[in-house]
Write an enzyme that holds these catalytic residues in place. Structure first.
Site, PDB file in Angstrom:
ATOM      1  N   ASP A  58       0.851  -1.181   0.000  1.00 19.13           N
ATOM      2  CA  ASP A  58       0.000   0.000   0.000  1.00 19.13           C
ATOM      3  C   ASP A  58       0.891   1.238   0.000  1.00 19.13           C
ATOM      4  OD1 ASP A  58       0.885  -0.272   2.615  1.00 19.13           O
ATOM      5  OD2 ASP A  58      -1.044   0.136   3.536  1.00 19.13           O
ATOM      6  N   TYR A  60       2.905   4.746   0.873  1.00 13.63           N
ATOM      7  CA  TYR A  60       3.545   5.268   2.088  1.00 13.63           C
ATOM      8  C   TYR A  60       2.511   6.037   2.907  1.00 13.63           C
ATOM      9  CZ  TYR A  60       7.895   4.404  -0.510  1.00 13.63           C
ATOM     10  OH  TYR A  60       8.925   3.837  -1.225  1.00 13.63           O
ATOM     11  N   PHE A  71       6.229   2.638  -4.502  1.00 16.29           N
ATOM     12  CA  PHE A  71       7.625   2.763  -4.084  1.00 16.29           C
ATOM     13  C   PHE A  71       8.247   4.113  -4.442  1.00 16.29           C
ATOM     14  CE2 PHE A  71       6.907  -1.799  -4.773  1.00 16.29           C
ATOM     15  CZ  PHE A  71       7.118  -2.246  -3.479  1.00 16.29           C
ATOM     16  N   HIS A 177       9.172  -8.524   0.333  1.00 14.03           N
ATOM     17  CA  HIS A 177       9.003  -7.082   0.151  1.00 14.03           C
ATOM     18  C   HIS A 177      10.301  -6.366   0.526  1.00 14.03           C
ATOM     19  CE1 HIS A 177       7.327  -3.030   0.824  1.00 14.03           C
ATOM     20  NE2 HIS A 177       6.319  -3.415   0.068  1.00 14.03           N
TER      21      HIS A 177
END
Length: 213
Positions: A58, A60, A71, A177
Site C-alpha cells: 500500500d 507510504y 515505491f 518485500h
C-alpha cells in the site's frame, strides 16, 4: 472526488464504474496519496505501453511521501527512504549501477507500471485500506494485461497473492518485500532488475534503464 479524465484506456475497466463509487463513500476526508495522485501509476503507464508490472503493498503513510506510483517518492521529500532505499541497494548489487533519484516516473515512462495492492492509506495507519475494495482493480488490471507476455514482479505476500490471476505466458518474479522489516528474507539477492532486462532482450524489446536517468 476523483478525476478520471486522465486514465486513458484504463477507464474501460469495469472497476471505475461498478466499484469505485462504493470505495469513495468509505474513504475518510484525508488519505494518501491525495485524490489527484491516487491513479497516477495508471495514468502514466497505459496498457499498450506496459512491459513490466511491479506490485507492492500500500502507499507510504507519511504525508508528502506517496506520489501514486508504488515505491516512488517525490524528489523533494527529504525523509527516510525505507523500502525505496533497499530497492536502490539491490539495483547496485544486481546491476552495478547507482540510483539516487527517488521519483520513479522515468521507470513509468519506459513501461513499468508501479501498482500497489491498495491505492490509498490513511495517514499513519499502514494497511488500513487493504480490504477497502482495491483488490478488484488489481485483478482487472492483470486481466487487461493478459493479452501478451509481460513481466510481473511481486514483492511481498499481498502482491504474491495475485499470482494465481497471472497466466503462464508471463514471466513472474517473486520475492520478499523490500521493506526494512522483510528485505533480508529474500529480497536482497533476488536480482529482479537484471532478470527482467534479460527477458526483455530475449523478447526483442528494449531493456529498462533502472539507474538514474
Amino acid at each position: 472526488m476523483f478525476d478520471l479524465s486522465r486514465l486513458g484506456n484504463w477507464s474501460e475497466l469495469e472497476f471505475f464504474h461498478a466499484d469505485l463509487p462504493g470505495i469513495e463513500t468509505r474513504l475518510n476526508d484525508t488519505f494518501l496519496p491525495p485524490p489527484n495522485l491516487t491513479f497516477a501509476a495508471l495514468e502514466q503507464c497505459q496498457p499498450a505501453d506496459t512491459k513490466i508490472v511491479i506490485i507492492g503493498q500500500d502507499p507510504y503513510h507519511s504525508p508528502g511521501k506517496a506520489d501514486g506510483l508504488a515505491f516512488s517518492i517525490p524528489d523533494s521529500f527529504g525523509g527516510r527512504l525505507d523500502s525505496l532505499g533497499n530497492i536502490f541497494k539491490e539495483i547496485e548489487t544486481d546491476l552495478g549501477q547507482k540510483r539516487t533519484r527517488t521519483g520513479l516516473h522515468d521507470w513509468a515512462d519506459q513501461g513499468v507500471l508501479l501498482l500497489n495492492t491498495a491505492l490509498t492509506v490513511p495517514p499513519g495507519k499502514p494497511k488500513a485500506h487493504a480490504h477497502l475494495g482495491w483488490a478488484g482493480l488489481v485483478r482487472q488490471v492483470i486481466a487487461r494485461l493478459n493479452d501478451r507476455p509481460r513481466i510481473f514482479i511481486l514483492w511481498g505476500g499481498p502482491a504474491q497473492a495475485y499470482a494465481k490471476h497471472i497466466s503462464d505466458d508471463h514471466l513472474v518474479l517473486k520475492s520478499a518485500h523490500p521493506s526494512p522489516l522483510s528485505c533480508h528474507r529474500g529480497f536482497f539477492g533476488s536480482r529482479p532488475f537484471s532478470t527482467a532486462n534479460q527477458w526483455l532482450i530475449e523478447q526483442g524489446q528494449e531493456p529498462i534503464h533502472w539507474a538514474d536517468p
